[in-house]
Design a protein around this motif. Structure first.
Motif, mmCIF file in Angstrom:
data_model
loop_
_atom_site.group_PDB
_atom_site.id
_atom_site.type_symbol
_atom_site.label_atom_id
_atom_site.label_comp_id
_atom_site.label_asym_id
_atom_site.label_seq_id
_atom_site.Cartn_x
_atom_site.Cartn_y
_atom_site.Cartn_z
ATOM 1 N N ALA A 31 -6.384 -9.225 26.917
ATOM 2 C CA ALA A 31 -7.676 -8.535 26.978
ATOM 3 C C ALA A 31 -8.699 -9.401 27.710
ATOM 4 O O ALA A 31 -9.456 -8.911 28.547
ATOM 5 C CB ALA A 31 -8.161 -8.192 25.577
ATOM 6 N N GLN A 32 -8.726 -10.688 27.397
ATOM 7 C CA GLN A 32 -9.670 -11.604 28.049
ATOM 8 C C GLN A 32 -9.373 -11.736 29.539
ATOM 9 O O GLN A 32 -10.277 -11.939 30.337
ATOM 10 C CB GLN A 32 -9.638 -12.971 27.368
ATOM 11 N N ALA A 33 -8.101 -11.607 29.914
ATOM 12 C CA ALA A 33 -7.698 -11.685 31.318
ATOM 13 C C ALA A 33 -7.920 -10.369 32.060
ATOM 14 O O ALA A 33 -7.729 -10.292 33.270
ATOM 15 C CB ALA A 33 -6.233 -12.087 31.410
ATOM 16 N N GLY A 34 -8.291 -9.309 31.332
ATOM 17 C CA GLY A 34 -8.558 -8.015 31.955
ATOM 18 C C GLY A 34 -7.339 -7.124 32.115
ATOM 19 O O GLY A 34 -7.406 -6.105 32.789
ATOM 20 N N LYS A 35 -6.220 -7.485 31.495
ATOM 21 C CA LYS A 35 -5.020 -6.655 31.591
ATOM 22 C C LYS A 35 -5.119 -5.402 30.740
ATOM 23 O O LYS A 35 -4.443 -4.418 31.014
ATOM 24 C CB LYS A 35 -3.786 -7.454 31.163
ATOM 25 N N LEU A 36 -5.920 -5.456 29.677
ATOM 26 C CA LEU A 36 -6.121 -4.322 28.781
ATOM 27 C C LEU A 36 -7.612 -4.112 28.560
ATOM 28 O O LEU A 36 -8.360 -5.073 28.414
ATOM 29 C CB LEU A 36 -5.469 -4.588 27.417
ATOM 30 N N THR A 37 -8.006 -2.859 28.507
ATOM 31 C CA THR A 37 -9.394 -2.526 28.199
ATOM 32 C C THR A 37 -9.593 -2.581 26.692
ATOM 33 O O THR A 37 -8.756 -2.090 25.941
ATOM 34 C CB THR A 37 -9.714 -1.094 28.686
ATOM 35 N N THR A 38 -10.685 -3.191 26.279
ATOM 36 C CA THR A 38 -10.968 -3.242 24.845
ATOM 37 C C THR A 38 -12.180 -2.389 24.518
ATOM 38 O O THR A 38 -13.081 -2.210 25.331
ATOM 39 C CB THR A 38 -11.251 -4.677 24.355
ATOM 40 N N VAL A 39 -12.148 -1.870 23.320
ATOM 41 C CA VAL A 39 -13.274 -1.160 22.737
ATOM 42 C C VAL A 39 -13.629 -1.956 21.499
ATOM 43 O O VAL A 39 -12.743 -2.346 20.740
ATOM 44 C CB VAL A 39 -12.873 0.289 22.357
ATOM 45 N N ARG A 40 -14.898 -2.242 21.299
ATOM 46 C CA ARG A 40 -15.319 -3.000 20.125
ATOM 47 C C ARG A 40 -15.794 -2.053 19.029
ATOM 48 O O ARG A 40 -16.527 -1.107 19.291
ATOM 49 C CB ARG A 40 -16.459 -3.963 20.485
ATOM 50 N N THR A 41 -15.360 -2.325 17.802
ATOM 51 C CA THR A 41 -15.840 -1.548 16.667
ATOM 52 C C THR A 41 -17.236 -2.023 16.320
ATOM 53 O O THR A 41 -17.713 -3.035 16.852
ATOM 54 C CB THR A 41 -14.926 -1.757 15.433
ATOM 55 N N LEU A 42 -17.884 -1.335 15.417
ATOM 56 C CA LEU A 42 -19.213 -1.755 14.982
ATOM 57 C C LEU A 42 -19.168 -3.140 14.351
ATOM 58 O O LEU A 42 -20.125 -3.893 14.415
ATOM 59 C CB LEU A 42 -19.799 -0.744 13.997
ATOM 60 N N GLY A 43 -18.047 -3.485 13.763
ATOM 61 C CA GLY A 43 -17.884 -4.803 13.150
ATOM 62 C C GLY A 43 -17.485 -5.886 14.137
ATOM 63 O O GLY A 43 -17.292 -7.034 13.759
ATOM 64 N N GLY A 44 -17.307 -5.523 15.419
ATOM 65 C CA GLY A 44 -16.979 -6.491 16.451
ATOM 66 C C GLY A 44 -15.490 -6.715 16.675
ATOM 67 O O GLY A 44 -15.098 -7.607 17.422
ATOM 68 N N HIS A 45 -14.651 -5.902 16.045
ATOM 69 C CA HIS A 45 -13.205 -6.055 16.205
ATOM 70 C C HIS A 45 -12.730 -5.353 17.476
ATOM 71 O O HIS A 45 -13.280 -4.332 17.862
ATOM 72 C CB HIS A 45 -12.465 -5.476 14.997
ATOM 73 N N ARG A 46 -11.698 -5.904 18.081
ATOM 74 C CA ARG A 46 -11.131 -5.301 19.290
ATOM 75 C C ARG A 46 -10.197 -4.159 18.913
ATOM 76 O O ARG A 46 -9.401 -4.264 17.994
ATOM 77 C CB ARG A 46 -10.309 -6.324 20.065
ATOM 78 N N ARG A 47 -10.265 -3.114 19.705
ATOM 79 C CA ARG A 47 -9.315 -2.013 19.611
ATOM 80 C C ARG A 47 -8.889 -1.685 21.036
ATOM 81 O O ARG A 47 -9.638 -1.877 21.989
ATOM 82 C CB ARG A 47 -9.932 -0.773 18.954
ATOM 83 N N PHE A 48 -7.681 -1.174 21.163
ATOM 84 C CA PHE A 48 -7.113 -0.901 22.478
ATOM 85 C C PHE A 48 -6.778 0.572 22.603
ATOM 86 O O PHE A 48 -6.318 1.198 21.644
ATOM 87 C CB PHE A 48 -5.856 -1.755 22.684
ATOM 88 N N ILE A 49 -6.988 1.135 23.783
ATOM 89 C CA ILE A 49 -6.751 2.550 24.039
ATOM 90 C C ILE A 49 -5.240 2.780 24.097
ATOM 91 O O ILE A 49 -4.538 2.193 24.926
ATOM 92 C CB ILE A 49 -7.427 2.975 25.355
ATOM 93 N N GLU A 50 -4.751 3.619 23.195
ATOM 94 C CA GLU A 50 -3.308 3.818 23.053
ATOM 95 C C GLU A 50 -2.645 4.260 24.348
ATOM 96 O O GLU A 50 -1.585 3.732 24.717
ATOM 97 C CB GLU A 50 -3.004 4.826 21.942
ATOM 98 N N SER A 51 -3.229 5.195 25.070
ATOM 99 C CA SER A 51 -2.597 5.694 26.300
ATOM 100 C C SER A 51 -2.458 4.577 27.331
ATOM 101 O O SER A 51 -1.443 4.484 28.026
ATOM 102 C CB SER A 51 -3.402 6.862 26.875
ATOM 103 N N GLU A 52 -3.444 3.704 27.423
ATOM 104 C CA GLU A 52 -3.386 2.585 28.362
ATOM 105 C C GLU A 52 -2.305 1.581 27.946
ATOM 106 O O GLU A 52 -1.548 1.078 28.775
ATOM 107 C CB GLU A 52 -4.747 1.890 28.426
ATOM 108 N N VAL A 53 -2.212 1.323 26.649
ATOM 109 C CA VAL A 53 -1.205 0.395 26.133
ATOM 110 C C VAL A 53 0.192 0.946 26.400
ATOM 111 O O VAL A 53 1.082 0.230 26.860
ATOM 112 C CB VAL A 53 -1.417 0.147 24.620
ATOM 113 N N ARG A 54 0.386 2.227 26.128
ATOM 114 C CA ARG A 54 1.711 2.838 26.334
ATOM 115 C C ARG A 54 2.095 2.817 27.821
ATOM 116 O O ARG A 54 3.259 2.617 28.158
ATOM 117 C CB ARG A 54 1.721 4.259 25.797
ATOM 118 N N GLU A 55 1.123 3.012 28.711
ATOM 119 C CA GLU A 55 1.388 2.958 30.146
ATOM 120 C C GLU A 55 1.791 1.541 30.567
ATOM 121 O O GLU A 55 2.732 1.358 31.344
ATOM 122 C CB GLU A 55 0.166 3.427 30.944
ATOM 123 N N LEU A 56 1.102 0.542 30.039
ATOM 124 C CA LEU A 56 1.445 -0.847 30.331
ATOM 125 C C LEU A 56 2.841 -1.166 29.792
ATOM 126 O O LEU A 56 3.634 -1.843 30.460
ATOM 127 C CB LEU A 56 0.405 -1.794 29.726
#
Length: 65
Positions: A31-56
């Motif tokens: 994620a830090q290298a930009g290979k995956l897009t992250t979405v941050r929760t209100l609590g600041g946790h990383r989440r990843f878009i499932e469709s993007e992960v499955r494509e990778l």
């Protein structure tokens, strides 16, 4: 959270790590290298878009064959 991601299923770093059979810290580095897009929760946790992960995952497994 951006509205464009509202309907997208999201995965935790642990779930992504399990799919790729790597450590969750590796997923964070990707994620830090930009290979995956992250979405941050209100609590600041990383989440990843499932469709993007499955494509990778698909491209990674097709590269191995």
């Amino acid at each position: 959270m951006d509205k464009s991601f509202a309907a997208e299923p999201l995965l935790t770093p642990g779930e992504v790590a399990a799919l790729f059979r790597v450590d969750p810290k590796t997923v964070t580095r990707w994620a830090q290298a930009g290979k995956l897009t992250t979405v941050r929760t209100l609590g600041g946790h990383r989440r990843f878009i499932e469709s993007e992960v499955r494509e990778l995952l698909r491209s990674a497994t097709s590269d191995e064959s």
